[in-house]
Motif scaffolding. Sequence first.
Motif, PDB file in Angstrom:
ATOM      1  N   GLN A 183       8.224   5.116 -15.265  1.00  0.00           N
ATOM      2  CA  GLN A 183       9.286   4.113 -15.405  1.00  0.00           C
ATOM      3  C   GLN A 183      10.576   4.737 -15.918  1.00  0.00           C
ATOM      4  O   GLN A 183      11.684   4.355 -15.502  1.00  0.00           O
ATOM      5  N   ILE A 184      10.441   5.705 -16.825  1.00  0.00           N
ATOM      6  CA  ILE A 184      11.633   6.385 -17.345  1.00  0.00           C
ATOM      7  C   ILE A 184      12.321   7.171 -16.232  1.00  0.00           C
ATOM      8  O   ILE A 184      13.554   7.152 -16.111  1.00  0.00           O
ATOM      9  N   ARG A 185      11.552   7.835 -15.392  1.00  0.00           N
ATOM     10  CA  ARG A 185      12.147   8.577 -14.271  1.00  0.00           C
ATOM     11  C   ARG A 185      12.902   7.638 -13.340  1.00  0.00           C
ATOM     12  O   ARG A 185      14.006   7.962 -12.875  1.00  0.00           O
ATOM     13  N   ALA A 189      16.930   7.819 -12.689  1.00  0.00           N
ATOM     14  CA  ALA A 189      17.437   8.051 -11.330  1.00  0.00           C
ATOM     15  C   ALA A 189      18.548   7.075 -10.981  1.00  0.00           C
ATOM     16  O   ALA A 189      19.447   7.400 -10.192  1.00  0.00           O
ATOM     17  N   ALA A 190      18.509   5.882 -11.569  1.00  0.00           N
ATOM     18  CA  ALA A 190      19.523   4.869 -11.283  1.00  0.00           C
ATOM     19  C   ALA A 190      20.521   4.717 -12.428  1.00  0.00           C
ATOM     20  O   ALA A 190      21.377   3.837 -12.383  1.00  0.00           O
ATOM     21  N   TYR A 191      20.408   5.543 -13.447  1.00  0.00           N
ATOM     22  CA  TYR A 191      21.238   5.394 -14.637  1.00  0.00           C
ATOM     23  C   TYR A 191      22.713   5.630 -14.303  1.00  0.00           C
ATOM     24  O   TYR A 191      23.024   6.514 -13.508  1.00  0.00           O
ATOM     25  N   PRO A 192      23.646   4.824 -14.880  1.00  0.00           N
ATOM     26  CA  PRO A 192      23.451   3.835 -15.945  1.00  0.00           C
ATOM     27  C   PRO A 192      23.126   2.434 -15.462  1.00  0.00           C
ATOM     28  O   PRO A 192      22.972   1.532 -16.297  1.00  0.00           O
ATOM     29  N   ASP A 193      23.080   2.214 -14.155  1.00  0.00           N
ATOM     30  CA  ASP A 193      22.629   0.924 -13.643  1.00  0.00           C
ATOM     31  C   ASP A 193      23.436  -0.238 -14.217  1.00  0.00           C
ATOM     32  O   ASP A 193      22.901  -1.287 -14.577  1.00  0.00           O
ATOM     33  N   PRO A 279      24.538  13.472 -19.517  1.00  0.00           N
ATOM     34  CA  PRO A 279      23.198  13.937 -19.892  1.00  0.00           C
ATOM     35  C   PRO A 279      22.058  13.383 -19.048  1.00  0.00           C
ATOM     36  O   PRO A 279      20.975  13.966 -19.019  1.00  0.00           O
ATOM     37  N   ALA A 280      22.269  12.244 -18.362  1.00  0.00           N
ATOM     38  CA  ALA A 280      21.157  11.596 -17.651  1.00  0.00           C
ATOM     39  C   ALA A 280      20.515  12.498 -16.591  1.00  0.00           C
ATOM     40  O   ALA A 280      19.279  12.572 -16.530  1.00  0.00           O
ATOM     41  N   PRO A 281      21.271  13.187 -15.730  1.00  0.00           N
ATOM     42  CA  PRO A 281      20.613  14.051 -14.734  1.00  0.00           C
ATOM     43  C   PRO A 281      19.769  15.160 -15.362  1.00  0.00           C
ATOM     44  O   PRO A 281      18.677  15.476 -14.867  1.00  0.00           O
ATOM     45  N   ALA A 282      20.264  15.752 -16.439  1.00  0.00           N
ATOM     46  CA  ALA A 282      19.502  16.806 -17.102  1.00  0.00           C
ATOM     47  C   ALA A 282      18.242  16.242 -17.745  1.00  0.00           C
ATOM     48  O   ALA A 282      17.179  16.870 -17.727  1.00  0.00           O
ATOM     49  N   PHE A 287      12.164  15.270 -17.456  1.00  0.00           N
ATOM     50  CA  PHE A 287      11.000  14.394 -17.254  1.00  0.00           C
ATOM     51  C   PHE A 287      10.311  14.661 -15.913  1.00  0.00           C
ATOM     52  O   PHE A 287       9.149  14.291 -15.730  1.00  0.00           O
ATOM     53  N   GLU A 288      11.026  15.292 -14.992  1.00  0.00           N
ATOM     54  CA  GLU A 288      10.402  15.672 -13.718  1.00  0.00           C
ATOM     55  C   GLU A 288       9.772  17.055 -13.788  1.00  0.00           C
ATOM     56  O   GLU A 288       9.245  17.554 -12.801  1.00  0.00           O
TER      57      GLU A 288
END
Length: 291
Positions: A183-185, A189-193, A279-282, A287-288
């Motif tokens: 769910q976090i991934r 992936a859609a952050y910040p939505d 920071p979200a992509p990193a 997490f991947e």
Amino acid sequence: MSTTTPTTNPPGPPRTAGLPVRAATALTALAAVLVPAFVLAPGPVAARLSGGGYGRRELEDRLSDSFVDYWVAGERSFPPGLRGVVDYWSRYHLVKAVIAALLLAVLVALGVLLRKAYLEAGGLTTGRRAALASAGAAVTALGLFALAMVMANVQGAVAPFSSLMSMLPVHRSHGELAETLGQIRQGLAAYPDGGQGPPPLKVMVDDFGRYHAVLAVAAAAVALSAAAISAVSWRRFAAAAASDRRTRRLYRSSGLCWALLAAAVAVIAAANTATTADPAPALLAFFEGGW
């Protein structure tokens, strides 16, 4: 007839080729104490400061369980279980940072003594001068390691939650933890939505940005300091007499090494600055299992 007794000056501390032996011995002994303290002291001290300690395996288990609880609760604030783990980890890194800083100070002082002794070693044999140079190189290498430990542990103390996330078994998760990580991934992936993501996800992203901001600032400070030391070394190299090969060799090596360090740390500062900005992509890459 009166006689006068010649006055004699009290002997100073023993010196070897300009090296104050007592001071060098004391600094070496202090460094020898701080190195094992860096490994052994943080756990017990952090446990006392936070009201509870964890072994490595217990810490990982507590983190995995409380991390799932935090995600399921859907609130920004940490539940008690996760709060206890985070508080302990912050204090653990704080203790390590303090010890590493003390070790760095001791090594800098010892390095200054060795450099001065090397510059004054004109009457020594080639072997002894080489021994002083080798000791100076070893102290410099240990000092750079201590500096890296200061930076890394300040980073962990300021952003312990992100530091702890590196202990999550992202490669071998199962059950509720695997579902939570999935769910976090999806959220990252859609952050910040549009700001509609779960509050825990926002906390993770913000803390991850802070984690890299700390290193970016520290690395930039180190890069500027190293560049300044390099510039001073090159000026002293240029000012040294052409016949003073030992002095010129020392400052030439110092100028080159500090310039290389400044360049390398500047790259680290730039990379962490870029991660801080987004920071979200990193975090998704982490997490991947990308790093």
